[in-house]
Design an enzyme around this catalytic site. Structure first.
Site, PDB file in Angstrom:
ATOM      1  N   SER A  27       0.603  -1.644  -0.124  1.00  0.00           N
ATOM      2  CA  SER A  27       0.004   0.104   0.053  1.00  0.00           C
ATOM      3  C   SER A  27       0.394   1.028  -0.104  1.00  0.00           C
ATOM      4  O   SER A  27       1.743   1.034   0.913  1.00  0.00           O
ATOM      5  CB  SER A  27      -0.719  -0.185   0.950  1.00  0.00           C
ATOM      6  OG  SER A  27      -1.121   1.762   1.745  1.00  0.00           O
ATOM      7  N   THR A  28       0.564   2.163  -1.111  1.00  0.00           N
ATOM      8  CA  THR A  28       1.570   2.788  -0.532  1.00  0.00           C
ATOM      9  C   THR A  28       1.251   4.395   0.367  1.00  0.00           C
ATOM     10  O   THR A  28       2.422   4.659   0.908  1.00  0.00           O
ATOM     11  CB  THR A  28       1.352   3.846  -3.027  1.00  0.00           C
ATOM     12  OG1 THR A  28      -0.086   4.477  -2.160  1.00  0.00           O
ATOM     13  CG2 THR A  28       1.755   3.102  -3.656  1.00  0.00           C
TER      14      THR A  28
END
EC number: 5.99.1.4
Lengths: 200, 200
Positions: free
Chosen positions: A13-14
């Protein structure tokens, strides 16, 4: 007394980069107990047909810029865009799960994100895996063998099922009792809820 | 002196309820000039294959709960879930565009959201259209005829094209110079940027 917070974290997940980096200081200031719980966010998102960026170039470009602006606020100097999406998301989180069982999960996840967002090294594969484990004083050969085991793979599946049952659909998520808070920008809401049962 | 902020607003966006309700007080406190610019967010989202909730029941349920928690923080007592999605999104925004040209756009949009999220009346159709216009002292017959004109329909298309060209992909969005900020939870970021050229 404040309720406990489960931090459902998934390397891959960024926006979780922001959370992973700022969480220790924020949590210390808030006086709330937070448990890091790695899971496989991609499996949930694919199951729910939730594809936020892959086929959406305008939204993806915005995501990188939004992260960059917020990282600067938090004093983080990131090299963006980071490699994305990750080829080895699941394995990266199997390693994190081993780490959480052995007490070094948060340190590994932070180092994985540092290598990913500052050095440009993709998590879940070499050379990032070995470098991250060595940096936190773990033996890569031992840890990676354990992370590859059927037992750890099954445990990550079970944790992911548990997240899904709680209503988690993305990462980062914070769960307080029956309340789900999604996104780095909901960390403060989750801590408010843990302390006061409402948003301040 | 602070930069100007364009508030790209589209009746039909759920989270925009929070923004529309709290914007006047927040903007007054910040001392920043904000221009309300109605557009057709659905056209952009369909063009970009960006479907956040329609086929995602878990994420949609979260969205209502997240709005409810945040509305309570802002002192708003909403009746949720509100009717969604809107059948007449485009026309609701054509009326808003007439209002912005005539100086009562923000008042109409706030009343449309109040009727939608508190009374349960769907914007863009009767009885909400007539009630909203009467509540703010406008003649429904005159306004609705103008809003139905080809000229206003074309102007909403042009405004929507303009939003897309700026990088707007969802609502609410705030544009400061070349920077786009998306979401009610980025309102404060946009105001920071307008004042200081960075997030505080």
């Amino acid at each position: 007394m404040a309720q406990a917070v489960d931090f459902w974290v998934s390397i891959g997940s960024t926006y979780s980069c922001l959370t992973v980096m700022r969480l220790p200081a924020v949590v210390r200031a808030a006086g709330v107990a937070v448990t890091w719980r790695p899971f496989d966010v991609r499996r949930i998102m694919l199951a729910q047909n939730n594809i936020p960026f892959r086929d959406k170039p305008v939204k993806a470009a915005y995501m990188w810029r939004d992260i960059e602006r917020r990282a600067q606020r938090y004093g983080l100097n990131l090299r963006l865009p980071a490699p994305y999406p990750l080829a080895e998301l699941t394995f990266a989180n199997q390693v994190a799960l081993v780490g959480c069982a052995e007490g070094w999960g948060a340190a590994y996840i932070r180092e994985a994100y540092r290598l990913w967002f500052i050095e440009g090294l993709e998590p879940g594969q070499e050379p990032a895996l070995g470098q991250a484990l060595e940096a936190i004083g773990q033996d890569p050969a031992r840890v990676l063998a354990r992370a590859r085991s059927a037992e750890v793979a099954a445990r990550l599946e079970a944790e992911t099922d548990r997240a899904m049952a709680l209503g988690v659909f993305g990462a980062p998520s914070f769960v307080v009792g029956s309340e789900v808070f999604w996104g780095d920008d909901r960390l403060e809401d989750a801590l408010d809820w843990a302390r006061d049962g409402r948003l301040d």
